[in-house]
Design an enzyme around this catalytic site. Structure first.
Site, PDB file in Angstrom:
ATOM      1  N   CYS A  72     -37.028 -27.876 -27.666  1.00  7.22           N
ATOM      2  CA  CYS A  72     -37.107 -28.607 -26.396  1.00  7.22           C
ATOM      3  C   CYS A  72     -38.334 -28.209 -25.583  1.00  7.22           C
ATOM      4  O   CYS A  72     -38.892 -29.023 -24.842  1.00  7.22           O
ATOM      5  CB  CYS A  72     -35.830 -28.422 -25.586  1.00  7.22           C
ATOM      6  SG  CYS A  72     -35.455 -26.700 -25.144  1.00  7.22           S
ATOM      7  N   HIS A 343     -32.810 -24.673 -21.238  1.00  3.78           N
ATOM      8  CA  HIS A 343     -33.213 -25.923 -21.870  1.00  3.78           C
ATOM      9  C   HIS A 343     -34.343 -26.550 -21.062  1.00  3.78           C
ATOM     10  O   HIS A 343     -34.330 -26.542 -19.828  1.00  3.78           O
ATOM     11  CB  HIS A 343     -32.001 -26.877 -21.925  1.00  3.78           C
ATOM     12  CG  HIS A 343     -32.283 -28.178 -22.595  1.00  3.78           C
ATOM     13  ND1 HIS A 343     -32.677 -28.271 -23.911  1.00  3.78           N
ATOM     14  CD2 HIS A 343     -32.231 -29.459 -22.117  1.00  3.78           C
ATOM     15  CE1 HIS A 343     -32.844 -29.548 -24.224  1.00  3.78           C
ATOM     16  NE2 HIS A 343     -32.596 -30.280 -23.164  1.00  3.78           N
TER      17      HIS A 343
END
Length: 390
Positions: A72, A343
């Site tokens: 990510c 994230h």
């Protein structure tokens, strides 16, 4: 004048001491001996592609980038780099010669080849689709040696790794494997990486006794700002602290003035001397030596004017003021304030100047400006509204 007098003049010239770097640059930023990439291409071909040709593709949402295991950080970075339209224009309009880097002949990894393939895949992709990042993550150790495949890396470090690797590749294609040793520093700062993202700061110390100005210039690819619990509440406040406020050197911290040949009271400050065409602002949220992250919200503007932070004699700005529009934001969503887990997502603006897209790996959804401005940004991307003159 006789021959002996001419010989004496030659001797005097040879014996004259070399000027100090700060004395040479006190009259202005030194020019490069040559250019790796011609800057005219940025102001002409790439700017025209950005403003006229690319409209249809950047009116649509980008395709997603599939997560192949802790990628990510790369997906969010690549979405913002792809929406850096001047940089994308370079890869869309000038084919990187794989023969020159040996990738086609020997099957070796070339970050420029891989990034060009990524850009062209993104340009051709359906907005509803998602595709794999490929070797830009599967061979991440070849982008930068300290990266490890499958490990969550830092999005800012990944961008710097990509840009630096492409920069070095271009230098070597221009001047051979020893380019970083043989080319002067200013020439090294004329690759497309520097033409798009690069600028210069000017540090200046002013002697309080004789008024002598001592200057030095430093190239930059981004402008980091400090984030602390009690620090500046906004990007503009941070820029003021960095480029408007001055420090007084006095007491045990006096300045040694070369002209006075004495320790004197002086002022020290810094300005932006050459504004970048694309301004990247990393917010330094991760504390060195600790495992925590500063989660404070910092206000950032949609439009940013660098004029208050520029040198009074900035040489390359032309008639266009250094005004910028926000087009990309990277956010690190942490778990309980941890610096080593979480994230990454990114937000990118479409060409209509209204619609924003949230890019969460392979999932891309539309959102709005108000939502973007509420984010605890980690990286901000601003595009100069008119490209710099030179």
């Amino acid at each position: 004048m006789g021959d002996d007098d001419d010989d004496d003049d030659d001797d005097d010239a040879r014996l004259a001491p070399e000027p100090e770097v700060e004395d040479v640059e006190s009259v202005g930023l030194l020019a490069p001996a040559k250019h790796v990439h011609a800057y005219d291409r940025v102001a002409d071909v790439l700017a025209r592609w950005r403003d006229e040709i690319d409209g249809e593709r950047f009116d649509r949402a980008p395709a997603g980038l599939r997560n192949s295991g802790n990628t990510c950080f790369a997906a969010s970075a690549l979405q913002c780099l792809y929406h850096t339209r001047l940089f994308t224009a370079h890869f869309a309009t000038e084919t990187h010669d794989a023969e020159s880097c040996g990738a086609a002949r020997g099957g070796t990894f070339c970050v420029t080849c891989e990034y060009q393939a990524h850009v062209r895949k993104a340009l051709d992709a359906d907005p509803a689709d998602a595709f794999s990042i490929g070797k830009l993550t599967s061979s991440i150790g070849k982008v930068a040696k300290h990266f490890v495949r499958g490990r969550q890396e830092d999005s800012h470090e990944y961008i710097r790794g990509l840009l630096d690797a492409m920069h070095v590749r271009w230098l070597k294609e221009h001047a051979g494997e020893d380019a970083e040793k043989t080319l002067d520093q200013r020439t090294q700062e004329t690759t497309m990486t520097y033409h798009v993202f690069g600028g210069y700061t000017c540090g200046e110390v002013v002697c309080g006794d004789c008024g002598h100005h001592s200057r030095n210039y430093q190239s930059m690819i981004d402008v980091p700002v400090e984030v602390s619990a009690r620090g500046a509440p906004s990007i503009e406040a941070s820029f003021k602290a960095n480029f408007v406020d001055v420090e007084t050197l006095d007491g045990n911290n006096k300045y040694k003035c070369g002209r006075c040949d004495a320790y004197v009271r002086a002022t020290k400050g810094s300005k932006i001397h050459v504004s970048p065409n694309v301004l990247v602002v990393p917010l330094k949220r991760f504390q060195i030596g600790r495992f925590s992250k500063i989660t404070k919200w910092v206000e950032f503007p949609v439009h940013l004017d660098l004029s208050p932070y520029m040198s009074s004699d900035a040489p390359l700005e032309g008639d266009a003021p250094p005004t910028y529009a926000l087009y990309g934001v990277v956010v690190h969503l942490d778990f309980c304030g941890s610096a080593h887990s979480g994230h990454y997502v990114s937000f990118v603006k479409l060409n209509d100047d209204v619609t924003w897209c949230k890019c969460d790996d392979g999932r891309v959804t539309e959102t709005d400006e108000a939502t973007v401005l509420k984010q605890k940004a980690y990286l901000l991307f601003y595009e100069r509204e008119r490209v710099r003159e030179a």
